[in-house]
Design an enzyme around this catalytic site. Structure first.
Site, mmCIF file in Angstrom:
data_model
loop_
_atom_site.group_PDB
_atom_site.id
_atom_site.type_symbol
_atom_site.label_atom_id
_atom_site.label_comp_id
_atom_site.label_asym_id
_atom_site.label_seq_id
_atom_site.Cartn_x
_atom_site.Cartn_y
_atom_site.Cartn_z
ATOM 1 N N HIS A 135 41.287 -7.193 -27.944
ATOM 2 C CA HIS A 135 39.459 -7.508 -29.445
ATOM 3 C C HIS A 135 38.982 -5.869 -28.904
ATOM 4 O O HIS A 135 38.298 -5.823 -28.547
ATOM 5 C CB HIS A 135 38.662 -8.256 -29.193
ATOM 6 N N GLU A 190 36.981 -4.603 -30.921
ATOM 7 C CA GLU A 190 35.360 -4.400 -31.338
ATOM 8 C C GLU A 190 34.845 -4.759 -30.469
ATOM 9 O O GLU A 190 33.591 -4.680 -30.864
ATOM 10 C CB GLU A 190 35.133 -6.299 -32.944
ATOM 11 N N GLU A 199 16.600 -10.809 -20.511
ATOM 12 C CA GLU A 199 16.855 -11.266 -21.599
ATOM 13 C C GLU A 199 16.286 -13.235 -21.173
ATOM 14 O O GLU A 199 17.768 -12.940 -20.747
ATOM 15 C CB GLU A 199 17.505 -10.761 -22.524
ATOM 16 N N ASP A 229 10.211 -24.400 -25.277
ATOM 17 C CA ASP A 229 11.429 -25.109 -25.469
ATOM 18 C C ASP A 229 11.857 -25.858 -23.645
ATOM 19 O O ASP A 229 10.486 -25.149 -22.884
ATOM 20 C CB ASP A 229 12.845 -24.339 -25.409
ATOM 21 N N VAL A 264 13.841 -3.041 -40.047
ATOM 22 C CA VAL A 264 14.161 -2.038 -40.075
ATOM 23 C C VAL A 264 15.129 -1.568 -41.937
ATOM 24 O O VAL A 264 15.037 -2.411 -42.195
ATOM 25 C CB VAL A 264 15.327 -1.621 -39.486
ATOM 26 N N CYS A 310 44.059 -9.746 -32.748
ATOM 27 C CA CYS A 310 44.225 -10.957 -32.324
ATOM 28 C C CYS A 310 45.348 -11.937 -33.251
ATOM 29 O O CYS A 310 46.268 -11.703 -33.153
ATOM 30 C CB CYS A 310 43.314 -11.442 -31.379
#
Ligand code: GLN
Length: 532
Positions: free
Chosen positions: A505, A507, A142, A149, A242, A379
Site C-alpha cells: 500500500h 498510499e 487527539e 459521549d 478551507v 494490493c
C-alpha cells in the site's frame, strides 16, 4: 525542559477535523524545530479498526510495525514526520484488554479493579510511552469522539489527572462547531458554550478554542465565546472551512498566530516556522496547468474516507505536476460494459476484500490493458491485474484468486499455504513494512531511484509463483520481489505505457511535499496519455 503535552478534544458534532487540525499544529511545531510525537486515543471498544467495515470507519491505516489504526494517523503522516507505530494509537478496547489481562495475572493484588484509577492509569501510561518512544519534546494527543459521549469519559478523566500532575506542561485545545443558522441569519455560539461547560464540569478547562465555521468569526463573537467559555479572546481561533485544499489549514492557523500562542503558554522557545514549501503547494493547487481525471474502481466509494490515503496520494502526484485531480468514482459491481469506463485518463483499483464487484474490476483492468490506458493496481488491484492477464493473455480462462473462487483450476492468486514450493507462512494477514528489491531498469526502479524499498502490507493472498514463468514469457515483468526473492510484490505489463500492480500500500507513505514516486509516475503517465 520537561516534555510538553497538547491535547485536543472535539465538541458539538463529530467529523470537525480534529485529526487534521492537530496534524496542522504539529507541523507548525515541527517546523519550529521541536521534536514531536502524536497519539490518537479512540474511545471505541474494538481493539483495533482492522475488522471494521470501511463503511463504518473509513480507511484502516497501517504503520511500519504492522498496526492497523485509525485514518487520522494518515493525516499525521502527511503533515508531519512524527514516528508512527504501535505507540501512536490506543483504543478503549486495548486499554481494557491490558488491564483485564493484568487483573487475571493477579497484578492488582486482590484490589477492586476500577475505571478510576486503573483504566485511567493505563491511559496515562500510554501517553507517557508515546513521548518516550519518540524521545519527543512535544506530544500531541487527539481524543476521538465528542465531549459528552459516555465512552470518552475515561480518556477525559485521564487527561484531567495528567494535567493535574503536570500543571505547567499541558495545554488543552477544544475544537467546536459554530453554526450559521440561516433562519435566524446569525452565527450561534450556544453549542460551543455548552460543550465547554461539559468539559469544565469534568475538570478540564480549555486553554484555546478553535471554532469550526463557514466563515471567520467577527471580533464581538469571539469576545462572547471568550467571556462565556473563560478563554482569552486571543485564544479563540477560527477554523474556517478551507477554500481549495486541506493543506491550507496549517497556513491559516499560522496566520492567526496559534503556534506562537502555544509556545508562549507552554514556555517553549518562540521560533519561526518556515512553511515556504507548503505555500508553494497551495500556489500550485490554486493555479493549475490543467486537470487529469482518474477513475477509482472500488466498492466502498459512498464513504468518502474509505480510500482516504489513496485520494490524497493521487492529489499529491497531480499537484507535483501542477494539475488538478478529478476523481471519478466507479462502483465496481455496477460495471456492466466498457461504456461505464469512458472518460478517464487513468484508472486505479485500490485494496479490497471479498467477491462483490470482482468481475467489474477485471473488466476495468482488461479495458486499460487493451486500450493502453494507465492503470495502477494496489494490493487487490494487483491481484485483479494478474487474474485478468492470466485469463485473457495466458489463456487460463478460469484463472482466479482463491479468495474469490476457492476451487479454481488456475489459482494464480492464492494463500501461501495453498502454494507449492513455498514455505508455509500460514494464512494470516501480512501486515506492516517489508523490504522489496526492484529490478534494475524497470519503471518502478526509475520511479523510486533505488533498488531497495520498504512498503507496508495488509493482505493474505499472494501471486502464485507457479505461474510466474509463463506470465514473464507472455509480457509481465515482476519488477519487485520480497527481499528473499520468494514472493512477487510488483508486476508491470511490458507492452503498455503504464500498467503496474503492487502488493503493498504505497498510499500510506505519500506527503504533499514528498509525493509518493509511484503515484507521481502514474499521474505523469495519465497526463502524457491525455496530452498525446
Ligand atoms: N483481499 C486481498 C488479500 O487479502 C487484498 C487485500 C487488500 O487489498 N488489502 O490478499
Amino acid at each position: 525542559m520537561p516534555r510538553k503535552y497538547i491535547f485536543i478534544t472535539g465538541g458539538v458534532v463529530s467529523s470537525l477535523g480534529k485529526g487534521l487540525m492537530l496534524a496542522s499544529i504539529a507541523l507548525l511545531l515541527e517546523k519550529k524545530g521541536f521534536k514531536i510525537a502524536m497519539l490518537k486515543l479512540d474511545p471505541y471498544l474494538n481493539v483495533d479498526p482492522g475488522t471494521m467495515n470501511p463503511f463504518e470507519h473509513g480507511e484502516v491505516y497501517v504503520t511500519d510495525d504492522g498496526i492497523e489504526t485509525d485514518l487520522d494517523l494518515g493525516h499525521y503522516y502527511r503533515y508531519t514526520h512524527a514516528p508512527l507505530s504501535r505507540a501512536s494509537t490506543a483504543t478503549s478496547g486495548q486499554v481494557y484488554d491490558t488491564v483485564i489481562k493484568q487483573e487475571r495475572r493477579g497484578d492488582y493484588l486482590g484490589k477492586t479493579v476500577q475505571v478510576i484509577p486503573h483504566i485511567t492509569e493505563e491511559i496515562k501510561k500510554r501517553i507517557v510511552h508515546c513521548g518516550d518512544q519518540a524521545d519527543a519534546e512535544v506530544v500531541l494527543i487527539e481524543i476521538g469522539g465528542t465531549v459528552g459521549d459516555i465512552e470518552s469519559l475515561p480518556f477525559l478523566e485521564a487527561i484531567r489527572q495528567f494535567r493535574y500532575e503536570r500543571p505547567n506542561d499541558c495545554l488543552n485545545l477544544h475544537l467546536t462547531y459554530v453554526p450559521y443558522l440561516k433562519a435566524a441569519g446569525e452565527v450561534k455560539t450556544k453549542p460551543t458554550q455548552h460543550s465547554v461547560q461539559t468539559l469544565r464540569s469534568i475538570g478540564i478547562i480549555p486553554d484555546m478554542i478553535l471554532c469550526r465555521s463557514e466563515s471567520a468569526l467577527e471580533l464581538p463573537l469571539k469576545k462572547k465565546i471568550s467571556l462565556f467559555c473563560n478563554v482569552p479572546t486571543d485564544c479563540v481561533f477560527d477554523a474556517v472551512d478551507v477554500e481549495t485544499s486541506i493543506y491550507e489549514v496549517p497556513l491559516k492557523m499560522q496566520a492567526q498566530g496559534i503556534d506562537n500562542q502555544i509556545c508562549e503558554k507552554l514556555g517553549l522557545e518562540k521560533r519561526v516556522a518556515d512553511l515556504s514549501e507548503w505555500k508553494k503547494i497551495i500556489e500550485k493547487i490554486k493555479n493549475p496547468k490543467g486537470s487529469v481525471t482518474i477513475g477509482i474502481v472500488g466498492k466502498y466509494l459512498q464513504h468518502k474516507d474509505a480510500y482516504k490515503s489513496v485520494f490524497e496520494a493521487l492529489t499529491h502526484g497531480a499537484v507535483a505536476e501542477g494539475y488538478t485531480l478529478n476523481l471519478k468514482t466507479i462502483e465496481s459491481d455496477k460495471i456492466t460494459s466498457e461504456k461505464c469506463l469512458e472518460g478517464c485518463d487513468g484508472f486505479l483499483i485500490p485494496g479490497g476484500f471479498g467477491e462483490r464487484g470482482w468481475e467489474g474490476k477485471i473488466l476495468a483492468a482488461r479495458y486499460c490493458r487493451e486500450n493502453k490506458i494507465p492503470f495502477f493496481g494496489i494490493c487487490l488491484g494487483l491481484q485483479v491485474l494478474i487474474v485478468e492477464f492470466a485469463r485473457n493473455v495466458l489463456g487460463l480462462t478460469e484463472a482466479n484468486s482463491t479468495e474469490i473462487e476457492s476451487q479454481t483450476n488456475a489459482p494464480v492468486i492464492s494463500l501461501l499455504s495453498e502454494q507449492e514450493d513455498v514455505e508455509d507462512l500460514g494464512g494470516t494477514m501480512r501486515l506492516g513494512a517489508y523490504p522489496c528489491l526492484l529490478k534494475e531498469g524497470s519503471r518502478v526502479h526509475q520511479a523510486y531511484g533505488t533498488t531497495t524499498i520498504s512498503e507496508r502490507h495488509r493482505h493474505r493472498y499472494e501471486i502464485n509463483n507457479k505461474y510466474k514463468k509463463l506470465a514473464e514469457e507472455k509480457g509481465v515483468t515482476f519488477s519487485g520481489v520480497l527481499e528473499n526473492g520468494n514472493l512477487c510484490e510488483i508486476a508491470e505489463i511490458d507492452d503498455h505505457p503504464w500498467m503496474i500492480g503492487v502488493q503493498f500500500h504505497p498510499e500510506f507513505k505519500s506527503r504533499p511535499v514528498e509525493p509518493h514516486p509511484l503515484f507521481h509516475q502514474f499521474i505523469t503517465a495519465a497526463i502524457d496519455g491525455k496530452n498525446s
